[in-house]
Structure formats: structure tokens, C-alpha cells
Design an enzyme around this catalytic site. Structure first.
Site, PDB file in Angstrom:
ATOM      1  N   TYR A   1      -1.915  -0.703  10.078  1.00  0.00           N
ATOM      2  CA  TYR A   1      -1.748  -1.260   8.831  1.00  0.00           C
ATOM      3  C   TYR A   1      -0.738  -0.323   7.898  1.00  0.00           C
ATOM      4  CZ  TYR A   1      -3.955  -0.826   3.613  1.00  0.00           C
ATOM      5  OH  TYR A   1      -3.700  -0.579   2.964  1.00  0.00           O
TER       6      TYR A   1
ATOM      7  N   SER B   1       0.664  -0.920  -0.103  1.00  0.00           N
ATOM      8  CA  SER B   1       0.049  -0.198  -0.018  1.00  0.00           C
ATOM      9  C   SER B   1       1.324   1.099   0.323  1.00  0.00           C
ATOM     10  CB  SER B   1      -0.750   0.049   1.420  1.00  0.00           C
ATOM     11  OG  SER B   1      -1.211   0.887   1.869  1.00  0.00           O
TER      12      SER B   1
END
Ligand SMILES: NC(=O)c1ccc[n+]([C@@H]2O[C@H](COP(=O)([O-])OP(=O)(O)OC[C@H]3O[C@@H](n4cnc5c(N)ncnc54)[C@H](O)[C@@H]3O)[C@@H](O)[C@H]2O)c1
Length: 248
Positions: A154, A141
Site C-alpha cells: 500500500y 495517502s
């Protein structure tokens, strides 16, 4: 067709990116193992693709569970006799402040995003080494490349995935196996609606110079390229697919 006679395992195959990857890979001639904890949705996609002539099975798996991951790879081997491509795409997101992330939250997210990637790589690697061929694509990501207003759990998981990608790439290159990652910017899928407040989503989207949201197709196209022989001399690379949101 760019994936003719190839067998691909796609995790998180019922989700926004995973289902688009499944459809594009089917169109390019791959046989598919659609793996997801949401078995009903994975099966429904498998039926759709089967009706169009694709060889495909849906497998119910929790990628954080080692036994289930090995069972998934064994199923791929018994069904198709080989695994050429692994797309490590299953994942979840979170946008909480550090004070609001419990240790259980942290462990749950890391187990899915990071341990799941580790286990799936581990379970396929000897099969790929035995054939001297393999393509692994890990879904990282933008949040693993640079700071964004998301949870530290995350970003840690996605930075960790980039670490796995680079180190494993070095380890297995002598066996003809490519390991790369995609670092998507913000794309509207369920992961967004489910996990981030609208304010965070708007903040993320406002950082895109191309002035449009990404689409699952943008991500699936990158996965197709990295899984094809056109990318045969690319390994340990992190391809940013983010409309210019982070140019590192
Ligand atoms: N959407 C974005 O903007 C974005 C941006 C960067 C990275 N990503 C990453 O891309 C990947 C796919 O995201 P998406 O947007 O398609 O999300 P999504 O929520 O639409 O899909 C995720 C899929 O993973 C499955 N899943 C959840 N837990 C699982 C488990 N334990 N075992 C197996 N499968 C499980 C879900 O059932 C779902 O089908 C994730 O790793 C995510 O972190 C997404």
C-alpha cells in the site's frame, strides 16, 4: 457554481470518497462519468444525481485494464465531447506484515492503485492537451508520505502515485494541465473496515491532533478546490488532508 460546464471522470465513484466527490461536483455544476468496478452502486448514485438534474453516466471499469480504461474515456468523449477533470480515486488498502504479502497480493494491489492511476492519466492526457486544459487529481495517502502501520504494498503504491503526480505535472504544465495529489489521513470508509484490523485503525486514528476522524467531505472539498480554476497555479503538489496527523 465552480465546475459549471466542466466534465469530470471520477474513478472509484461508488466508494466512500468517490460518491462524496460525485455529489459535491454535481452540486457545483459538473457533468459526470462515475466509473467503478461496482457498477450497480455507481449506477444507483448516477440515478440519484440525475434526478437532481445532473448530466451523468455510470461506467463499469476495472482501472487496471487498459482496454476498459480507454473505453471509459471514449464513453466520456462520446457522451460529453470533452474531459476537463480526472479524479483518480479507485484504490484498495491492506495492513499485512511483509511476510504475509504474497507476490499475487502485491501485484493485485499495485495493479489497482498504481497501474490504474497510470492508465487513466495516459488515456485522458491527449484529449486534455488538445484543448489546452485539464485538472488531474490523484488520491495518494499519508502512507505514501511517511511510515504508518500498513502494508508495504500500500505505501509503495501511494508513494508511486506521488511520483506520477510530480513528474506528470512537469510534463504537461506547458499545455495548461494541472496534476496534483491529495494525501488523506485516516477516514472511516469501507476501505478501513474491509482491510485493516481494528487495532491498526485505532493506531492510525490516535495520531490525529485535531481529535476527530476525517470525513469523506473533508477529502471531497480538497478535490473540488484542486479541480477548480482557483487552483490554476498549483501543480505537482501533494495536499495533506489529515487533521495534522503528519505535518511534513
Ligand atoms: N479511507 C481512508 O482513510 C483513505 C486514506 C488515504 C487514502 N485513501 C484512498 O482513497 C481512495 C478511496 O478510498 P475510500 O476510502 O473511498 O475506499 P472505498 O473502498 O470506499 O472505495 C474504493 C472504490 O474503488 C472501487 N474499485 C475497487 N477496485 C476497482 C477497480 N479495479 N476499478 C475501478 N474501481 C475499483 C470500489 O468498488 C470502491 O467503490 C483509495 O485510493 C484509497 O487508497 C483512503
Amino acid at each position: 457554481m465552480r465546475l459549471e460546464s466542466k466534465v469530470a471522470i471520477v474513478t472509484g465513484a461508488a466508494g466512500g470518497f468517490g460518491s462524496e466527490i460525485g455529489r459535491i461536483f454535481a452540486r457545483e455544476g459538473a457533468s459526470l462519468v462515475l466509473a467503478d468496478i461496482n457498477h450497480r452502486a455507481a449506477e444507483s448514485l448516477a440515478n440519484e444525481l440525475k434526478a437532481q438534474g445532473t448530466k451523468v453516466v455510470a461506467v463499469s471499469v476495472d482501472v487496471g485494464d487498459e482496454k476498459q480504461v480507454y473505453a471509459m474515456v471514449n464513453r466520456a468523449m462520446s457522451e460529453f465531447g470533452q474531459v476537463d477533470i480526472l479524479i483518480n480515486n479507485a484504490g484498495m488498502g491492506r495492513g499485512a506484515r511483509i511476510q504475509d504479502i504474497t507476490l499475487d497480493d502485491w501485484n493485485q494491489l499495485l495493479r489497482l492503485n498504481l497501474t490504474g492511476t497510470f492508465l487513466c492519466c495516459k488515456a485522458v492526457i491527449d484529449h486534455m492537451i488538445a484543448r489546452g486544459y485539464g485538472k488531474i487529481v490523484n488520491m495518494a495517502s499519508i502512507c505514501g508520505q511517511t511510515a504508518r502501520p500498513v502494508g508495504v504494498d500500500y505505501s509503495a503504491s501511494k508513494s508511486g502515485i506521488i511520483g506520477i503526480t510530480r513528474t506528470l505535472a512537469l510534463q504537461v504544465a506547458p499545455y495548461g494541465i494541472n496534476v496534483n495529489a491529495i494525501a488523506p489521513g485516516p477516514v472511516a470508509t469501507q476501505i478501513f473496515e474491509r482491510n485493516w484490523p481494528k487495532e491498526t485503525v485505532d493506531k492510525l486514528k490516535s495520531t490525529i491532533p485535531f481529535k476527530r476522524e476525517g470525513t469523506p467531505r473533508d477529502i471531497a472539498n480538497a478535490a473540488l478546490f484542486l479541480s477548480s480554476d482557483e487552483a490554476g497555479w498549483i501543480t505537482g503538489e501533494v495536499i495533506a488532508v489529515n487533521g495534522g496527523a503528519f505535518i511534513g
